[in-house]
Design a protein around this motif. Structure first.
Motif, PDB file in Angstrom:
ATOM      1  N   MET A  67       0.827  -1.209   0.000  1.00 56.53           N
ATOM      2  CA  MET A  67       0.000   0.000   0.000  1.00 56.53           C
ATOM      3  C   MET A  67       0.852   1.246   0.000  1.00 56.53           C
ATOM      4  N   ASP A  68       0.258   2.291  -0.516  1.00 59.54           N
ATOM      5  CA  ASP A  68       0.903   3.595  -0.557  1.00 59.54           C
ATOM      6  C   ASP A  68       0.255   4.412   0.562  1.00 59.54           C
ATOM      7  N   LYS A  69       0.757   4.226   1.793  1.00 60.11           N
ATOM      8  CA  LYS A  69       0.046   4.786   2.964  1.00 60.11           C
ATOM      9  C   LYS A  69       0.019   6.310   2.924  1.00 60.11           C
ATOM     10  N   LYS A  70      -1.113   6.882   3.341  1.00 63.57           N
ATOM     11  CA  LYS A  70      -1.249   8.335   3.405  1.00 63.57           C
ATOM     12  C   LYS A  70      -1.289   8.799   4.859  1.00 63.57           C
ATOM     13  N   ASN A  71      -1.400   7.827   5.767  1.00 66.91           N
ATOM     14  CA  ASN A  71      -1.441   8.125   7.197  1.00 66.91           C
ATOM     15  C   ASN A  71      -0.587   7.073   7.886  1.00 66.91           C
ATOM     16  N   PRO A  72       0.240   7.477   8.879  1.00 67.81           N
ATOM     17  CA  PRO A  72       1.145   6.500   9.498  1.00 67.81           C
ATOM     18  C   PRO A  72       0.409   5.324  10.155  1.00 67.81           C
ATOM     19  N   ILE A  79       1.700  -8.928   6.794  1.00 69.47           N
ATOM     20  CA  ILE A  79       2.825  -8.006   6.605  1.00 69.47           C
ATOM     21  C   ILE A  79       2.394  -6.954   5.585  1.00 69.47           C
ATOM     22  N   VAL A  80       2.517  -5.694   5.963  1.00 67.33           N
ATOM     23  CA  VAL A  80       2.151  -4.606   5.050  1.00 67.33           C
ATOM     24  C   VAL A  80       3.443  -3.936   4.582  1.00 67.33           C
ATOM     25  N   VAL A  81       3.591  -3.813   3.255  1.00 67.07           N
ATOM     26  CA  VAL A  81       4.823  -3.247   2.686  1.00 67.07           C
ATOM     27  C   VAL A  81       4.493  -2.056   1.783  1.00 67.07           C
ATOM     28  N   ILE A  84       5.479  -8.061  -3.871  1.00 69.87           N
ATOM     29  CA  ILE A  84       4.888  -8.996  -2.902  1.00 69.87           C
ATOM     30  C   ILE A  84       4.938 -10.453  -3.363  1.00 69.87           C
ATOM     31  N   PHE A  85       5.319 -10.698  -4.621  1.00 67.68           N
ATOM     32  CA  PHE A  85       5.486 -12.078  -5.088  1.00 67.68           C
ATOM     33  C   PHE A  85       6.910 -12.581  -4.851  1.00 67.68           C
ATOM     34  N   ASP A  86       7.787 -11.711  -4.331  1.00 72.00           N
ATOM     35  CA  ASP A  86       9.191 -12.068  -4.130  1.00 72.00           C
ATOM     36  C   ASP A  86       9.463 -12.130  -2.628  1.00 72.00           C
ATOM     37  N   ALA A  87       9.588 -13.368  -2.119  1.00 73.68           N
ATOM     38  CA  ALA A  87       9.766 -13.563  -0.672  1.00 73.68           C
ATOM     39  C   ALA A  87      11.014 -12.847  -0.166  1.00 73.68           C
ATOM     40  N   GLY A  88      12.043 -12.804  -1.014  1.00 75.28           N
ATOM     41  CA  GLY A  88      13.289 -12.143  -0.603  1.00 75.28           C
ATOM     42  C   GLY A  88      13.067 -10.653  -0.355  1.00 75.28           C
ATOM     43  N   GLN A  89      12.263 -10.023  -1.186  1.00 77.39           N
ATOM     44  CA  GLN A  89      12.000  -8.588  -1.012  1.00 77.39           C
ATOM     45  C   GLN A  89      11.162  -8.325   0.243  1.00 77.39           C
ATOM     46  N   VAL A  90      10.239  -9.239   0.520  1.00 74.89           N
ATOM     47  CA  VAL A  90       9.411  -9.075   1.722  1.00 74.89           C
ATOM     48  C   VAL A  90      10.290  -9.232   2.970  1.00 74.89           C
ATOM     49  N   MET A  91      11.190 -10.204   2.955  1.00 75.34           N
ATOM     50  CA  MET A  91      12.104 -10.386   4.095  1.00 75.34           C
ATOM     51  C   MET A  91      13.022  -9.174   4.237  1.00 75.34           C
ATOM     52  N   TRP A  92      13.387  -8.586   3.104  1.00 73.24           N
ATOM     53  CA  TRP A  92      14.228  -7.373   3.128  1.00 73.24           C
ATOM     54  C   TRP A  92      13.483  -6.216   3.812  1.00 73.24           C
ATOM     55  N   ALA A  93      12.215  -6.054   3.470  1.00 75.85           N
ATOM     56  CA  ALA A  93      11.419  -4.988   4.102  1.00 75.85           C
ATOM     57  C   ALA A  93      11.296  -5.247   5.601  1.00 75.85           C
ATOM     58  N   LEU A  94      11.062  -6.511   5.966  1.00 77.32           N
ATOM     59  CA  LEU A  94      10.967  -6.861   7.391  1.00 77.32           C
ATOM     60  C   LEU A  94      12.274  -6.548   8.103  1.00 77.32           C
ATOM     61  N   SER A  95      13.386  -6.807   7.409  1.00 80.50           N
ATOM     62  CA  SER A  95      14.697  -6.674   8.043  1.00 80.50           C
ATOM     63  C   SER A  95      15.165  -5.230   8.145  1.00 80.50           C
ATOM     64  N   THR A  96      14.686  -4.366   7.237  1.00 79.52           N
ATOM     65  CA  THR A  96      15.241  -3.005   7.215  1.00 79.52           C
ATOM     66  C   THR A  96      14.238  -1.917   7.600  1.00 79.52           C
ATOM     67  N   ARG A  97      12.951  -2.181   7.563  1.00 80.64           N
ATOM     68  CA  ARG A  97      11.980  -1.091   7.726  1.00 80.64           C
ATOM     69  C   ARG A  97      11.106  -1.221   8.982  1.00 80.64           C
ATOM     70  N   ILE A 121       2.268  -6.778  11.075  1.00 84.61           N
ATOM     71  CA  ILE A 121       3.550  -6.075  10.989  1.00 84.61           C
ATOM     72  C   ILE A 121       3.466  -4.987   9.922  1.00 84.61           C
ATOM     73  N   ASP A 122       3.680  -3.766  10.374  1.00 85.22           N
ATOM     74  CA  ASP A 122       3.779  -2.652   9.430  1.00 85.22           C
ATOM     75  C   ASP A 122       5.240  -2.570   8.993  1.00 85.22           C
ATOM     76  N   ALA A 123       5.526  -3.077   7.794  1.00 91.32           N
ATOM     77  CA  ALA A 123       6.909  -3.076   7.287  1.00 91.32           C
ATOM     78  C   ALA A 123       7.091  -1.976   6.247  1.00 91.32           C
ATOM     79  N   THR A 124       6.284  -0.912   6.356  1.00 88.63           N
ATOM     80  CA  THR A 124       6.470   0.228   5.451  1.00 88.63           C
ATOM     81  C   THR A 124       7.494   1.177   6.067  1.00 88.63           C
ATOM     82  N   LEU A 125       8.169   1.891   5.212  1.00 87.95           N
ATOM     83  CA  LEU A 125       9.194   2.832   5.668  1.00 87.95           C
ATOM     84  C   LEU A 125       8.519   4.063   6.285  1.00 87.95           C
ATOM     85  N   GLU A 126       9.085   4.500   7.405  1.00 85.98           N
ATOM     86  CA  GLU A 126       8.544   5.683   8.083  1.00 85.98           C
ATOM     87  C   GLU A 126       8.582   6.883   7.123  1.00 85.98           C
TER      88      GLU A 126
END
Ligand SMILES: Cc1cc2nc3c(=O)[nH]c(=O)nc-3n(C[C@H](O)[C@H](O)[C@H](O)COP(=O)(O)O)c2cc1C
Ligand SMILES: [Mn+2]
Length: 452
Positions: free
Chosen positions: A346-351, A372-374, A380-393, A426-431
């Protein structure tokens, strides 16, 4: 007899789909001799986990019928079956419920060529594999059960695993809330057998439709997915109508009041189930093409989860999440999460918005446990990218929340025997404040074949 695929329609049966898969390099034709016991299952799952294609085993020890499996084991192959892009699968699937197309009756079937009834019936004539080492025996796993409500006459498509127990005897597992369970209850209350048919080797839209829960004949959904009515033909030993473009047809009756031990089989959770006291089918006919293809799927494979947990559930997940926020871009239930994991972009408009969306996702189906929200820059079809978001964001004290003691699925090993478990969002979107500093590194994709 009109058995050829209509020209205007690329896919109309299993073989025309295999042709598409072969053209798209998504089918491996395996000439090496393979054993029915374990080897086919091992190869199917190895191909699937390596991101490779489906497999057609041409040389099966002890049989002259080839075996195909893994046809819907990936999002790419599902998209090919539906004639759309990967990202369009959810909407394509959802659309069939809006415009169901009733089947039409024809007087021919692919399976008219060789018909065995009565004492001629022998399940041993079919290459029915035993896939996983903990399975109780050989199981029919990719057969579509066609049944009929004994009171209303409305037909139904579903998957029921069937364990081979003899020349003309199968164990069948029918879970509590299935339409087939309702039909069997009605037949048993009158001490009558319930006729069923099992269609093996079909157009993939029939398999997809059989996995849906729908208060009508799922053949209408298969028609809608294909954009034209499904052709059906009357069975030899009952008045059930089955898809005419079926490679192998098994007809039988569920014996009223009989229960026998059946299972275990590798389950969608990736664990084995337990043996159950289950109903029994007496096979009354086996009809097939002269040279048929036997279709199978490995228990606990992604194909199993795609048909049972991904395709039937993503439409409602998308509906709930987009109802809560129009900023939701895409949803996915990845097969590697056994149907217990949902990923939302999602392209969040509110934190706070990702948490509301995660709560909505949890309410869609009891099975959904981890959400998991990214951001939209994560595939979202790439497990590696989802794990990356979890790990960094993710800042856990802010971004992770629990819903303790919520209703889940009783086969989830982390749930209790009533299926009560803890859901995690888990909100894995970047602040927002960090977006100016932390840009995602992106390289251009290339056609790698040009360089190798
Ligand atoms: C590969 C696969 C195997 C399945 N095995 C069974 C089974 O053995 N028994 C059962 O009751 N449901 C099984 N299911 C689930 C049902 O087939 C599925 O929920 C279907 O939509 C039920 O149809 P219905 O809503 O018409 O009852 C399986 C699903 C898949 C995809
Ligand atoms: Mn149904």
């Amino acid at each position: 007899m009109s058995s050829a695929c209509p020209k205007e329609n690329g896919i109309c049966d299993l073989r025309s789909f295999l042709k598409v898969l072969e053209e798209q390099r998504q089918l491996h034709v395996i000439k090496k001799e393979v054993a029915l016991e374990y080897e086919i299952g091992d190869v199917l799952v190895a191909l699937e986990r390596k991101g490779l294609g489906a497999a057609l085993f041409e040389n099966v020890r002890g049989h002259n019928i080839p075996v195909v499996g893994g046809v819907l084991g990936s999002q790419e192959r599902i998209a090919l079956a539906l004639g759309c892009e990967k990202s369009e699968v959810v909407d394509r699937v959802a659309s069939c419920f809006e415009n169901p197309i009733p089947p039409v009756e024809v007087d021919w079937g692919y399976f008219d060529e060789v018909v065995a009834t009565g004492d001629e019936v022998d399940l041993g004539s079919l290459p029915i594999p035993r896939h996983a080492r903990g399975d109780a025996g050989p199981f029919i796993t990719a057969g579509v059960t066609v049944s009929k409500d004994p009171e209303t006459g409305v037909q139904n498509l579903s998957f029921q695993r069937m364990q081979v127990k003899g020349k003309n005897r199968l164990g069948i597992m029918i879970n509590e809330w299935r339409h087939l369970k309702g039909f069997l209850d009605k037949a048993e209350s009158r001490h009558e057998p319930l006729p069923i048919a099992v269609a093996i080797g079909v157009d993939p839209v029939i398999s997809i439709a059989a996995g849906f829960r729908y208060d009508g004949d799922e053949a209408e959904l298969a028609g809608a997915l294909r954009g034209k009515p499904l052709e059906v033909k009357k069975c030899f030993t009952s008045d059930i109508r089955v898809p005419s473009r079926t490679e192998i047809l098994i007809e039988g009756i569920i014996l009223p009041g009989e229960r026998e031990e059946e299972g275990p089989l590798a389950e969608f959770t990736g664990h084995y189930g337990e043996p159950w006291k289950n109903p029994v089918v007496k096979v009354t006919a086996i009809a097939r093409r002269k040279a048929p293809i036997y279709q199978t799927l490995a228990g606990a494979s992604y194909e199993h989860i795609n048909l049972g947990n991904v395709l039937p559930r993503e439409p409602l997940l998308k509906k709930f999440c987009t109802y809560v926020s129009k900023n939701v871009k895409a949803v996915h239930i990845p097969p590697y999460g056994s149907g217990f994991l949902a990923i939302i972009s999602m392209d969040k408009k509110n934190p706070g918005e990702p948490k509301n969306v995660a709560l909505a996702a949890m309410m869609t189906y009891v099975n959904i446990k981890h959400v998991i929200v990214v951001d939209p820059d994560v595939d979202i079809f790439d497990a590696g990218q989802v794990m990356w978001a979890l790990s960094t964001r993710v800042k856990p004290e802010r971004d992770v929340f629990y819903v303790p003691y919520a209703q889940g699925h009783e086969l989830d090993p982390s749930a209790d025997h009533r299926g009560v478990h803890t859901k995690v969002g888990i909100d894995a979107t970047l602040e927002d404040d960090l977006k100016a500093y932390y840009k995602k590194v992106v390289y251009q994709d290339v056609d790698i074949e040009k360089y190798l």
